[in-house]
Each structure stands twice: as structure tokens, then as C-alpha cells.
Design an enzyme around this catalytic site. Structure first.
Site, PDB file in Angstrom:
ATOM      1  CG  ASP A   1      74.808 -25.921  22.155  1.00  0.00           C
ATOM      2  OD1 ASP A   1      74.653 -25.741  23.373  1.00  0.00           O
ATOM      3  OD2 ASP A   1      74.570 -26.994  21.570  1.00  0.00           O
TER       4      ASP A   1
ATOM      5  CG  ASP B   1      75.668 -28.006  27.210  1.00  0.00           C
ATOM      6  OD1 ASP B   1      75.093 -28.901  26.586  1.00  0.00           O
ATOM      7  OD2 ASP B   1      76.626 -28.214  27.985  1.00  0.00           O
TER       8      ASP B   1
ATOM      9  CD  GLU C   1      71.320 -30.547  27.873  1.00  0.00           C
ATOM     10  OE1 GLU C   1      72.222 -29.939  28.461  1.00  0.00           O
ATOM     11  OE2 GLU C   1      71.463 -31.676  27.393  1.00  0.00           O
TER      12      GLU C   1
ATOM     13  CG  HIS D   1      73.768 -33.466  20.362  1.00  0.00           C
ATOM     14  ND1 HIS D   1      72.718 -32.645  20.721  1.00  0.00           N
ATOM     15  CD2 HIS D   1      74.705 -33.302  21.310  1.00  0.00           C
ATOM     16  CE1 HIS D   1      73.013 -32.017  21.834  1.00  0.00           C
ATOM     17  NE2 HIS D   1      74.212 -32.382  22.212  1.00  0.00           N
ATOM     18  CG  ASP D   2      73.222 -35.145  24.274  1.00  0.00           C
ATOM     19  OD1 ASP D   2      74.377 -35.271  23.831  1.00  0.00           O
ATOM     20  OD2 ASP D   2      72.836 -34.118  24.871  1.00  0.00           O
TER      21      ASP D   2
HETATM   22  C1  NOJ Z   1      74.674 -31.682  27.113  1.00  0.00           C
HETATM   23  C2  NOJ Z   1      75.047 -31.810  25.671  1.00  0.00           C
HETATM   24  O1  NOJ Z   1      73.875 -31.922  24.914  1.00  0.00           O
HETATM   25  C3  NOJ Z   1      75.943 -33.008  25.565  1.00  0.00           C
HETATM   26  O2  NOJ Z   1      76.202 -33.361  24.235  1.00  0.00           O
HETATM   27  C4  NOJ Z   1      77.216 -32.709  26.300  1.00  0.00           C
HETATM   28  O3  NOJ Z   1      78.031 -33.854  26.299  1.00  0.00           O
HETATM   29  C5  NOJ Z   1      76.936 -32.304  27.745  1.00  0.00           C
HETATM   30  N1  NOJ Z   1      75.842 -31.371  27.850  1.00  0.00           N
HETATM   31  C6  NOJ Z   1      78.143 -31.639  28.336  1.00  0.00           C
HETATM   32  O4  NOJ Z   1      78.304 -30.367  27.795  1.00  0.00           O
END
Ligand code: NOJ
Length: 580
Positions: free
Chosen positions: A129, A230, A284, A351-352
Site C-alpha cells: 500500500d 492510496d 484506489e 477495510h473502508d
Molecule cells: C483510503 C484508505 O483506503 C483509507 O483507509 C484511508 O483512510 C484514506 N485513503 C486516507 O489515506
């Protein structure tokens, strides 16, 4: 509504440019290549919740090493691990203070290397990541940058001198007070798209870009095989800092990122890192239009190889769930946009987001097993690289956290503050948060029925879901019909049937209210996928019906064909060969 607006915008833009989505996708100038990252199945590990070996309550590299044979047994071929770098952990590691050092809670560089070697020995590639839209405010670059206006690192971040007045409003995804933070030390504001402790790096500065490429090379030299970029869309912003129209934050990506320079940066990164090291990169976010998405991943442009969009997870953000029709539409639309060229990943959880089972399947004890098997069948049979999130292979569910006091996540806390400040109904807010929060997807992995689900001998950093006694790996290993064993079979099915990777996708009986049926044709195969998304029996009339011999996978032991009709049990999921 947001989705609708985005789609409409994409459509208008394509028309404005004089091409339909069909034409855009058909504009091929090179033969698409077959490759490992298209054929693979990715498994995402949230390291602090996977397996703890030293009893501190946080997962660690040694824990992953302990579970390497388990990973191998799943058949997955790639692991993406969330950040494990040195960090004050304001956003669980997405606030990096040293990109070359490992946070001690995970172990040492030697442990990392042993983990990586162990994956490689099992034919599993590793995806790192890369969090470089922003750093931590404790990174040395930022400490220097904020120290004085003429510090050589000043330009590593975005600063707005206070004598120019208040900067134009920018929305922050985590901070209810917006994305500019006043810093009295130099009487200036800095920009942070996420939390206040996550200042945005200034990608217009070539030195920043070089730093990033050097970091990526550092890890590529250690043997990592790919990168997940990310929040990368936001690396390029409009730094003329215009005022944005009211309500603009509804279309966040369009206004806050994806400026044309992003493509220049990506080409540079490709030439510096991706090509010379033979690694791959997935972004992402896929922009706000199909054109954006294509521009990011078109092989001829030499930018990225893969991207993922959020339209699927956006479908199910409230306990009321989603409509099958919308689900079909999202997947069909994205598949058609990438039918000839480009590549995306397919994901339903990470995870989000809260858990796959609660959002797209049925968590009730009666239906959890077949419905999770169904959704995993779907995930593994679409075109695009499947991304599976740890715990989804055993059907882990959401956790019940009805009061804000239990929450630790910076996003949840920020949203709560915003809701409170704007006078929203907090009871309703908590109802939705309890269903949708990221905490749901971060509970410790449920290995067995011993205390703390076998995750730790200490106190876990986040509470274990109390259903671990029933939902755990050990119990499912014993049961040939478990979600886990079905997942393994489905990974095999994907690997053994190239049509599921490269074949053409065609929707069958689009209007069917309960059944999602589609064909995958190519590579000498003609496969039919039939999924009953309902908790009731349903049926479909098909030209070619399955026979016992033609069925490739079925999550029930029975097959009910009557005349021209295929009768399906609740959440029955079938793949069969149409040729046999
Ligand atoms: C996306 C990530 O998946 C998330 O978990 C994070 O809080 C934000 N970007 C900020 O880096």
C-alpha cells in the site's frame, strides 16, 4: 443520486467528446495482454487484525507467517496488505511518518522479508500500500515544512499564507471543519484532504515525486510485486485554488482530483518504477467518468494497470440495502466499458466498508452460508481481478456498536461531529453508522472458538465479534460444505476456467427480479452463471439447462430442472457449461 449524477456526467462528457461509451471502449490500438495480475485472485490482509503472536493485541508479520499455509490453502495468488509503516496511527497507518521503516507493532524488516519470502515460496505475490497523496504531520518532511516559510521542504506541501485572507473552502473527508488547517507557527494554512494530521503532499514539486519513486524502488528492491496507490486521484489538484460551486463536494473526485497532470505523474512513475522493476500498480479510485478510468489503465498509455471504482460499495450504504436491478446495472455497465480494453478489479468489501455479508448477502443464521457462497461465486466469476477481504472467506459479519463512545476510527468520529454540528438526527445517524462504519470490517480474524477467537492471547486492539464461537476457520475446515471450503472451490474454478477471467460477459434475462444470470464466453468455453439472490426459491427458463455433468459448481447438493425451467433454492449459486 450521487451515482446517477456521476453516470450522467460520464455520459455527457463522452457525448461532448463525440464518442459513445461503446466507441470509447472500442478505440483499441493494441492487443490486450494476458498476464498474472489479471488471472490472479487477491486477498487483502488488514495486518493489525489478522493474527497476533506476541500478545500485544495487534496482528503482526509473524502472525501472517504462521498463517502462510492457510493462505496457500485458499488458492489465492496475491496479497495486498494495508500499511504497516512507522506512523502515529491517527488513521491506522494511512498517516505515514517514515515510508522505509516498519511500525514496531508489526515486527522488524527481517520479519517482513521472511513473510515476503514465505508468500513467494507459495506462489503468492505481494502488493504494497503506497500512501502518498499525504504523509503524517509527524513525517520529517512536514516537520521541516512547517518550521519556516523558507525551509527547503516548504514546497513539499500546500500552504496558503494567511495574509491573503481565508483560503477558498475545501471539504475534508474526515475533518468537519474543512481541509485547510491554520498553523500559527508560520501564519499559514496547510491542506489536508483527510484528517488534520494527514497533510497533502505537493505533487507539482518534482522533488516530492522523486521521493515517492525512491520509496517505491526501495520496496521493489526488497521484492514486492505490486503497489496499491492510496487516494491517488487527489495527488493532482487545481492549485490555482478557485472557489468551487456550492454542493461541489457531492462529486468529490471530479473537483478534488483527477487533474490532467495526474497522467503525467503516472507516466513518469511508470517509466521510473513500474516498467524497470516489472511490478504492477492498482489505483484506489477510477476517476469520475469511464474516460478517466480508461485513461488510467489503458495499457498503451503506460500509466497504471488496474483501478477500482466505488459504485458497487456505494450501492449499499444503509441498512435498507440495495436493489438487484441496480447491482446488475453497475456491473454490466462497468463490464461493457472495459469489454475491449483496460482492466479493473472487482471488489465488494475492504477495510473502508462494513462486511460483505451484511451489505450484499444475508447475515441471518438460516441464510448466511448459502448467501455468502453466492456472493463469493459472483465475485470469482466476473471479468476483472477479484479482491477478497480477510474474513469474507468464512462469512464474518458486522459487529454491533450502537453508541459513538465505542468508536475509534477517525472517519466515524469526524462524521459524527459533522452530523452533530449540522443538527442531524443523531439516533438515525447512529443507526446508519452501526451498519456502515469501517469498524465493522476491522474486527479481529476469527480463527477458532478459543478466547479472542484465537487472534491474540492478550487484549485485542478492537473487540472480537462475539459470534466467533460459531463463525471461525477451525469449525469451517471440518465442514466440506462451509463457506470456507466453497470459497476454496470457487478460487479453483476461477483458475481452471479461463473464460471466467477473459471471457465475454453477457447478461441473461436482465429484468429477472431475483436471479442474476450471465454468460462468460471465450477461451473455448461457454459458461453460464446463475445466482438466486433471493431468500425464497425462484426459477428461470433457459435455452440450455444444466445437467449433473455440466455443472461446474453448485452450493447445494441438488439440481432441480423441470422441462425448460431451472428451479433454484434460496441463494442457490450455479455455474455450468453450456456446451456439454
Ligand atoms: C483510503 C484508505 O483506503 C483509507 O483507509 C484511508 O483512510 C484514506 N485513503 C486516507 O489515506
Amino acid at each position: 443520486m450521487k451515482t446517477l449524477l456521476r453516470t450522467l456526467f460520464a455520459f455527457l462528457l463522452l457525448n461532448f467528446l463525440g464518442c459513445s461509451p461503446q466507441e470509447a471502449k472500442n478505440d483499441t490500438s493494441s492487443q490486450e495482454e494476458k498476464t498474472w495480475w489479471k488471472e490472479g485472485v487477491l486477498y487483502q490482509i488488514y495486518p493489525q487484525s489478522f493474527k497476533d503472536t506476541d500478545g500485544d493485541g495487534y496482528g503482526d508479520f509473524k502472525g501472517v507467517i504462521e498463517k502462510l499455509d492457510y493462505l496457500g490453502s485458499l488458492g489465492i495468488t496475491m496479497v495486498w496488505m494495508n500499511p504497516f509503516f512507522e506512523s502515529p496511527m491517527v488513521d491506522n497507518g494511512y498517516d505515514v511518518s517514515d515510508y522505509r521503516a516498519i511500525h514496531p507493532r508489526y515486527g522488524s524488516m527481517e520479519d517482513f522479508q521472511a513473510m515476503l519470502d514465505g508468500m513467494h515460496a507459495r506462489g503468492i505475490k505481494f502488493v504494497l500500500d503506497v500512501v502518498v497523496n499525504h504523509s503524517s504531520d509527524q513525517h520529517d518532511w512536514f516537520l521541516q515544512s512547517r518550521s519556516s516559510r523558507d525551509n527547503p521542504y516548504r514546497n513539499y506541501y500546500h500552504w496558503w499564507p494567511a495574509e491573503k485572507g481565508t483560503p477558498p473552502y475545501r471539504h475534508s473527508l474526515f475533518d468537519p471543519e474543512g481541509a485547510w488547517e491554520y498553523d500559527s507557527l508560520t501564519n499559514a494554512y496547510y491542506l489536508h484532504t483527510f484528517a488534520e494530521q494527514q497533510p497533502d503532499l505537493n505533487w507539482e514539486n518534482p522533488k516530492v515525486r522523486q521521493e515517492v519513486y525512491d520509496i517505491m524502488k526501495f520496496w521493489a528492491e526488497k521484492g514486492v510485486d505490486g503497489f496499491r496507490m492510496d487516494a491517488f486521484q487527489f495527488a493532482s489538484k487545481d492549485t490555482t485554488w478557485p472557489e468551487f460551486p456550492e454542493g461541489h463536494e457531492e462529486d468529490f473526485i471530479k473537483w478534488y482530483g483527477m487533474r490532467p497532470q495526474l497522467h503525467e505523474y503516472l507516466k513518469e512513475m511508470y517509466a521510473e518504477v513500474i516498467e524497470p522493476f516489472g511490478v504492477f500498480a492498482v489505483a484506489e479510485g477510477a476517476g469520475s467518468t469511464f474516460l478517466d478510468a480508461h485513461d488510467l489503465v489503458d495499457a498503451d498509455r503506460k500509466e497504471l494497470q488496474m483501478a477500482y471504482h466505488f459504485e458497487t460499495v456505494d450501492l449499499s450504504r444503509t441498512p435498507e440495502g440495495y436493489e438487484l436491478e441496480d447491482f446488475k446495472n453497475v456491473f454490466s455497465k462497468w463490464d461493457s466499458a472495459f469489454a475491449e480494453k483496460g482492466w479493473i478489479s472487482i471488489f465488494l468489501s475492504n477495510h473502508d466498508n462494513s462486511r460483505l455479508v451484511n451489505r450484499f448477502a444475508n447475515p441471518s443464521p438460516e441464510f448466511r452460508t448459502p448467501s455468502t457462497q453466492l456472493i463469493n461465486t459472483f465475485l470469482m466469476s466476473m471479468r476483472g481481478t477479484p479482491f477478497t477481504y480477510y474474513g469474507d472467506e468464512i462469512g464474518m459479519t458486522n459487529i454491533d456498536m450502537p453508541t459513538i463512545e465505542e468508536y475509534v476510527d477517525v472517519e466515524a468520529l469526524g462524521k459524527y461531529q459533522t452530523a452533530k454540528a449540522s443538527g442531524q438526527d443523531l439516533e438515525e445517524f447512529m443507526r446508519i453508522l452501526n451498519y456502515s462504519s469501517r469498524e465493522n470490517g476491522r474486527t479481529p480474524m476469527q480463527w477458532d472458538s478459543t478466547p479472542q477467537a484465537g487472534f491474540t492471547t492478550g487484549t485485542p486492539w478492537m473487540k472480537v465479534n462475539e459470534n466467533y464461537v460459531e463463525i471461525n476457520v477451525a469449525a469451517q475446515e471440518e465442514d466440506p460444505n462451509s463457506i470456507l471450503n466453497h470459497f476454496r472451490k470457487m478460487v479453483q474454478v476461477r483458475k481452471e476456467n479461463p473464460a471466467l477471467v477473459y471471457g465475454k460477459y453477457e447478461l441473461v434475462q436482465k429484468e429477472h427480479p431475483e436471479i442474476y444470470a450471465f454468460t462468460r464466453t471465450g477461451e473455448g468455453q461457454n459458461l453460464m452463471v446463475v445466482l438466486n439472490f433471493s431468500q425464497n426459491p425462484s426459477s428461470i427458463e433457459l435455452e440450455t439447462l444444466p445437467t449433473d455433468a455440466s455443472v461446474i459448481i453448485n452450493n447445494y447438493s441438488t439440481l432441480d430442472v423441470n422441462g425448460n425451467t431451472l428451479n433454484l433454492k434460496p441463494y442457490q449459486a450455479l455455474i455450468f457449461s453450456v456446451d456439454q
